[in-house]
Motif scaffolding. Structure first.
Motif, PDB file in Angstrom:
ATOM      1  N   PHE A   1      49.206  67.927 -22.021  1.00 20.38           N
ATOM      2  CA  PHE A   1      49.493  69.350 -22.219  1.00 20.38           C
ATOM      3  C   PHE A   1      49.846  69.993 -20.888  1.00 20.38           C
ATOM      4  O   PHE A   1      49.733  69.368 -19.836  1.00 20.38           O
ATOM      5  CB  PHE A   1      48.294  70.064 -22.853  1.00 20.38           C
ATOM      6  N   LYS A   2      50.280  71.240 -20.944  1.00 21.37           N
ATOM      7  CA  LYS A   2      50.542  72.010 -19.725  1.00 21.37           C
ATOM      8  C   LYS A   2      49.415  73.010 -19.561  1.00 21.37           C
ATOM      9  O   LYS A   2      49.024  73.694 -20.512  1.00 21.37           O
ATOM     10  CB  LYS A   2      51.877  72.749 -19.816  1.00 21.37           C
ATOM     11  N   LEU A   3      48.891  73.074 -18.342  1.00 20.40           N
ATOM     12  CA  LEU A   3      47.825  74.016 -18.028  1.00 20.40           C
ATOM     13  C   LEU A   3      48.181  74.693 -16.713  1.00 20.40           C
ATOM     14  O   LEU A   3      48.422  74.007 -15.715  1.00 20.40           O
ATOM     15  CB  LEU A   3      46.479  73.293 -17.916  1.00 20.40           C
ATOM     16  N   ASN A   4      48.262  76.005 -16.732  1.00 17.71           N
ATOM     17  CA  ASN A   4      48.659  76.773 -15.550  1.00 17.71           C
ATOM     18  C   ASN A   4      49.997  76.280 -14.996  1.00 17.71           C
ATOM     19  O   ASN A   4      50.187  76.195 -13.791  1.00 17.71           O
ATOM     20  CB  ASN A   4      47.573  76.716 -14.474  1.00 17.71           C
ATOM     21  N   GLY A   5      50.911  75.908 -15.898  1.00 18.23           N
ATOM     22  CA  GLY A   5      52.238  75.479 -15.507  1.00 18.23           C
ATOM     23  C   GLY A   5      52.327  74.054 -14.982  1.00 18.23           C
ATOM     24  O   GLY A   5      53.384  73.628 -14.549  1.00 18.23           O
ATOM     25  N   LYS A   6      51.208  73.313 -15.002  1.00 17.76           N
ATOM     26  CA  LYS A   6      51.217  71.940 -14.487  1.00 17.76           C
ATOM     27  C   LYS A   6      50.984  70.944 -15.617  1.00 17.76           C
ATOM     28  O   LYS A   6      50.148  71.168 -16.499  1.00 17.76           O
ATOM     29  CB  LYS A   6      50.130  71.750 -13.426  1.00 17.76           C
ATOM     30  N   LYS A   7      51.726  69.847 -15.546  1.00 20.44           N
ATOM     31  CA  LYS A   7      51.543  68.754 -16.505  1.00 20.44           C
ATOM     32  C   LYS A   7      50.136  68.184 -16.297  1.00 20.44           C
ATOM     33  O   LYS A   7      49.763  67.800 -15.186  1.00 20.44           O
ATOM     34  CB  LYS A   7      52.607  67.692 -16.245  1.00 20.44           C
ATOM     35  N   THR A   8      49.366  68.152 -17.378  1.00 22.12           N
ATOM     36  CA  THR A   8      47.962  67.750 -17.306  1.00 22.12           C
ATOM     37  C   THR A   8      47.652  66.805 -18.453  1.00 22.12           C
ATOM     38  O   THR A   8      48.258  66.882 -19.513  1.00 22.12           O
ATOM     39  CB  THR A   8      47.050  69.004 -17.415  1.00 22.12           C
TER      40      THR A   8
END
Length: 139
Positions: free
Chosen positions: A59-66
């Motif tokens: 998923f994306k979290l705070n604009g970062k791929k996570t």
């Protein structure tokens, strides 16, 4: 030549499938989905993969791929956040510069295990090179 190309494509596909299998959310155990939803109640867009016996949520979290890795019973074991190659520890960057001269890092990530252990991953020439928190090569 055509048969060779088909064989190579098949082997590549098999290798990718063996390492991680895309899963429909309906195939993810409820304990895993519940733990993920509890940790991220506002996230609606998540992709699932099966990694050996574990389940990986991407998923994306705070604009970062996570991504997060969960056991069958819903225990998170680690999280991985994409970083810029320049964010790798200096020792890791120096190691890459001396052992992989002129090669560009395709992707980099910071991995945090639930016990607090931090490692870094750099994808170079299609393989992952792992470093400890200080930037020393692990594998």
């Amino acid at each position: 030549m055509k048969k060779v190309m088909i064989l190579i494509a098949g082997l590549v596909g098999l290798t990718i499938t063996a390492n991680a299998q895309q899963l429909a959310a309906s195939k993810v155990p409820s304990a895993v989905k519940t733990a993920f939803a509890k940790a991220h109640p506002d996230l609606k867009s998540v992709s699932w993969e099966k990694e050996k016996t574990n389940y990986e949520a991407g998923f994306k979290l705070n604009g970062k791929k996570t991504s997060e890795l969960y056991t069958l019973n819903g225990m998170m074991t680690e999280s991985e956040v994409a970083i810029m190659p320049t964010e790798l520890p200096a020792e890791a960057r120096n190691y890459i510069a001396s052992h992989y001269k002129g090669v560009k890092i395709k992707e980099a990530a910071k991995i945090t295990r639930t016990n607090g252990e931090i490692t870094y991953e750099a994808e170079i020439n299609g393989k992952d090179v792992i470093f400890d928190a200080k930037g020393n090569p692990v594998k």
